[in-house]
Design a protein around this motif. Structure first.
Motif, mmCIF file in Angstrom:
data_model
loop_
_atom_site.group_PDB
_atom_site.id
_atom_site.type_symbol
_atom_site.label_atom_id
_atom_site.label_comp_id
_atom_site.label_asym_id
_atom_site.label_seq_id
_atom_site.Cartn_x
_atom_site.Cartn_y
_atom_site.Cartn_z
ATOM 1 N N ALA A 131 0.839 -1.205 0.000
ATOM 2 C CA ALA A 131 0.000 0.000 0.000
ATOM 3 C C ALA A 131 0.873 1.254 0.000
ATOM 4 O O ALA A 131 0.588 2.220 -0.727
ATOM 5 C CB ALA A 131 -0.920 -0.015 1.217
ATOM 6 N N LEU A 132 1.935 1.249 0.802
ATOM 7 C CA LEU A 132 2.844 2.400 0.819
ATOM 8 C C LEU A 132 3.449 2.637 -0.558
ATOM 9 O O LEU A 132 3.551 3.786 -1.015
ATOM 10 C CB LEU A 132 3.935 2.170 1.864
ATOM 11 C CG LEU A 132 5.019 3.253 1.954
ATOM 12 C CD1 LEU A 132 5.358 3.569 3.403
ATOM 13 C CD2 LEU A 132 6.288 2.824 1.218
ATOM 14 N N ASP A 153 11.623 1.847 -2.027
ATOM 15 C CA ASP A 153 10.678 2.466 -1.096
ATOM 16 C C ASP A 153 10.217 1.487 -0.021
ATOM 17 O O ASP A 153 10.102 1.846 1.155
ATOM 18 C CB ASP A 153 9.469 3.026 -1.854
ATOM 19 C CG ASP A 153 8.857 2.021 -2.814
ATOM 20 O OD1 ASP A 153 9.454 0.945 -3.024
ATOM 21 O OD2 ASP A 153 7.771 2.309 -3.357
ATOM 22 N N THR A 154 9.956 0.216 -0.386
ATOM 23 C CA THR A 154 9.508 -0.749 0.608
ATOM 24 C C THR A 154 10.630 -1.099 1.593
ATOM 25 O O THR A 154 10.375 -1.292 2.788
ATOM 26 C CB THR A 154 8.989 -2.032 -0.063
ATOM 27 O OG1 THR A 154 10.020 -2.614 -0.861
ATOM 28 C CG2 THR A 154 7.786 -1.722 -0.943
ATOM 29 N N PHE A 155 11.886 -1.147 1.110
ATOM 30 C CA PHE A 155 12.992 -1.432 2.027
ATOM 31 C C PHE A 155 13.249 -0.245 2.948
ATOM 32 O O PHE A 155 13.579 -0.420 4.129
ATOM 33 C CB PHE A 155 14.256 -1.782 1.237
ATOM 34 C CG PHE A 155 14.311 -3.215 0.819
ATOM 35 C CD1 PHE A 155 14.944 -4.161 1.614
ATOM 36 C CD2 PHE A 155 13.712 -3.642 -0.353
ATOM 37 C CE1 PHE A 155 14.991 -5.495 1.239
ATOM 38 C CE2 PHE A 155 13.740 -4.974 -0.733
ATOM 39 C CZ PHE A 155 14.390 -5.911 0.063
ATOM 40 N N ALA A 156 13.086 0.964 2.436
ATOM 41 C CA ALA A 156 13.217 2.136 3.308
ATOM 42 C C ALA A 156 12.127 2.123 4.376
ATOM 43 O O ALA A 156 12.379 2.439 5.552
ATOM 44 C CB ALA A 156 13.134 3.414 2.471
ATOM 45 N N VAL A 315 1.011 6.270 7.936
ATOM 46 C CA VAL A 315 0.247 5.275 8.701
ATOM 47 C C VAL A 315 0.754 3.865 8.394
ATOM 48 O O VAL A 315 0.859 3.020 9.293
ATOM 49 C CB VAL A 315 -1.253 5.395 8.379
ATOM 50 C CG1 VAL A 315 -2.022 4.212 8.946
ATOM 51 C CG2 VAL A 315 -1.802 6.694 8.942
ATOM 52 N N CYS A 316 1.094 3.592 7.130
ATOM 53 C CA CYS A 316 1.617 2.270 6.769
ATOM 54 C C CYS A 316 2.916 1.958 7.507
ATOM 55 O O CYS A 316 3.127 0.828 7.965
ATOM 56 C CB CYS A 316 1.839 2.182 5.262
ATOM 57 S SG CYS A 316 0.322 2.078 4.293
ATOM 58 N N VAL A 317 3.805 2.948 7.610
ATOM 59 C CA VAL A 317 5.064 2.739 8.324
ATOM 60 C C VAL A 317 4.800 2.417 9.783
ATOM 61 O O VAL A 317 5.451 1.543 10.381
ATOM 62 C CB VAL A 317 5.975 3.975 8.193
ATOM 63 C CG1 VAL A 317 7.186 3.851 9.113
ATOM 64 C CG2 VAL A 317 6.419 4.158 6.750
ATOM 65 N N VAL A 363 8.809 -9.287 -0.623
ATOM 66 C CA VAL A 363 7.592 -9.773 -1.276
ATOM 67 C C VAL A 363 6.790 -8.605 -1.838
ATOM 68 O O VAL A 363 6.245 -8.680 -2.945
ATOM 69 C CB VAL A 363 6.743 -10.592 -0.284
ATOM 70 C CG1 VAL A 363 5.414 -10.987 -0.914
ATOM 71 C CG2 VAL A 363 7.500 -11.830 0.168
ATOM 72 N N ALA A 364 6.720 -7.508 -1.094
ATOM 73 C CA ALA A 364 5.985 -6.332 -1.557
ATOM 74 C C ALA A 364 6.593 -5.776 -2.837
ATOM 75 O O ALA A 364 5.871 -5.318 -3.727
ATOM 76 C CB ALA A 364 5.972 -5.260 -0.474
#
Length: 448
Positions: A131-132, A153-156, A315-317, A363-364
């Motif tokens: 979602a992020l 972005d997902t790893f950050a 919010v996702c973080v 996975v994301a």
């Protein structure tokens, strides 16, 4: 999925089996928060692909099935002998559902339950990272992220979420759930406002592609089922929630109130937004898997769409640790105990939860499709825990203690297995195709 769901799924320390002081109203609100989480962003897409009438049918069937399954789990607990009850209530570093499975069906089934719970909560963390990614890609940062290596972005986000994932108690993350609900409410207000403006501009006539009665494909129907199953999924939490009440006998009524309100909310947002966006230029192929993707992309930072997406990204973080902590606790409980000492415990927690966080980020990045992640987890983990396990456990007990219930339990177990296998297989095929499409190099355009 909200913090309450994660906290109750894997409260390994307290177990949630003692007396509680939660009122009837508090339990209703908690159940409503469990049902209404980030998955609601994929509900309009589920209705858009599955069709409005089939969507209503699946939603109502899931409501009834969740209610029945939750009551079946409570009935399993009530059928335990005194010795079995003591073994169930003894602390053992596992979820209450896993403890019940161990007592009724043995350690192998209990291990399967814990694995499914771990997969479920890993899927929650993954869904937040996906979602992020969707939110940021639609902001002015989108072009820069498109040029950057996949997954940056997902790893950050995983790096930012990891310190929050090292808390001792999942309850420390409770405020993230409340913030998530507020952000979702504001997001849908923005979605509806934009949809009404666009619909007024192009006219309110129904487009030919809108499906009232029939799904666009069998895969879309299966994916829609997974999304809606992910959104409910309260049955595995019945044992903890009932035990948390000051008046446990009123749990069944509280559950039905909450499921009814959630049903109305999902029906309104699913059918309403799907119909509102049908035929709009922003949604030519139906509602997006994450409905926020249908708002203007790349809008200036000062506009409402970008502001909403940035707020949801934050919010996702703060919410991804809900899944990281819950699945991490299950994995930590399965490891050999450590000698007393804070540092070894902290280092192991860091290693395990770091592995979960960055695994979810990987996975994301590989499957950057929010609706598919939600659907796959819903079809596999939620459906197994909600629709197969409760009647199976009750069947094991009913064979010797309640023969009149054997036929119903057997039929429900078989139906649950068929649903899990059928919907998971179709959704997995769709997910694999999407992964292959995302990994394929862009076509080479030859000049004339």
């Amino acid at each position: 999925m909200t913090s309450e769901k994660a906290a109750l799924v894997d409260d390994v320390e307290a177990g949630g089996r003692g007396g509680g002081d939660a009122t009837f109203g508090m339990t209703v609100i908690t159940l409503m928060k469990i049902c209404v989480g980030t998955g609601v962003l994929a509900v309009p897409h589920a209705f858009s692909g599955a069709g409005v009438v089939p969507g209503f049918g699946m939603l109502f069937a899931l409501l009834c099935w969740n209610d029945w399954s939750a009551n079946r789990l409570l009935a399993c607990r009530d059928l335990l002998s005194d010795d079995e009850r003591r073994r169930f209530e003894a602390p053992g570093g596992e979820s209450p559902l896993g403890a019940l499975a161990r007592v009724v069906a043995g350690p192998r089934v209990a291990t399967s339950v814990e694995v499914c719970l771990c997969v479920l909560m890993f899927g929650v963390a993954t869904a937040y990272f996906v979602a992020l990614h969707d939110f940021l890609a639609a902001t002015p940062l989108g072009p820069a992220l498109a040029r950057a290596p996949r997954g940056v972005d997902t790893f950050a986000a995983a790096c930012l979420a990891l310190p929050l994932s090292l808390v001792d108690d999942i309850g420390a993350l409770a405020y993230a759930g409340a913030a998530g609900l507020c952000a979702i409410f504001v997001s849908f207000a923005c979605i509806v406002t934009y949809g009404v403006e666009e619909r007024t501009a192009v006219g309110w006539a129904q487009a030919d592609g809108f499906t009232w009665m029939t799904p666009t494909s069998v895969s879309a129907l299966a994916s829609g089922f997974g999304v809606l199953a992910f959104c409910f999924g309260v049955a595995p939490l019945a044992l903890q929630l009932e035990a948390s009440m000051a008046e446990p006998r009123r749990f069944a009524s509280a559950q039905r109130y909450a499921l009814g309100v959630a049903f109305l909310a999902y029906a309104a947002t699913g059918a309403g937004v799907a119909r509102l966006y049908d035929g709009l230029p922003c949604a030519p192929d139906g509602v997006a898997g994450n409905v926020l993707d249908d708002l203007p992309r790349g809008a200036p930072w000062t506009t409402a769409p970008s502001a909403v997406r940035v707020a949801m990204s934050v919010v996702c973080v703060f919410s991804a640790p809900i899944g990281v902590v819950s699945s991490g606790e299950i994995l930590e409980a399965a490891l050999p105990p450590l000698a007393p000492g804070r540092r070894p415990l902290f280092l192991r927690r860091l290693a395990v939860r770091g592995g979960v966080a960055f695994g979810a980020a990987t996975v994301a990045a590989a499957v950057p499709v929010f609706a598919l992640i939600v659907a796959l987890v819903g079809c596999l983990a939620v459906s197994f825990l909600s629709f197969v396990l409760p009647p199976y456990l009750h069947l094991k007990l009913a064979l010797s203690r309640e023969p009149a219930a054997v036929a119903l339990d057997a039929a429900a177990t078989v139906l649950g297995v068929v649903v899990v296998v059928f919907t998971t297989s179709l959704t997995a095929l769709t997910t694999a195709a999407e992964v292959a499409r995302a990994a394929a190099p862009p076509p080479v355009v030859q000049s004339g």
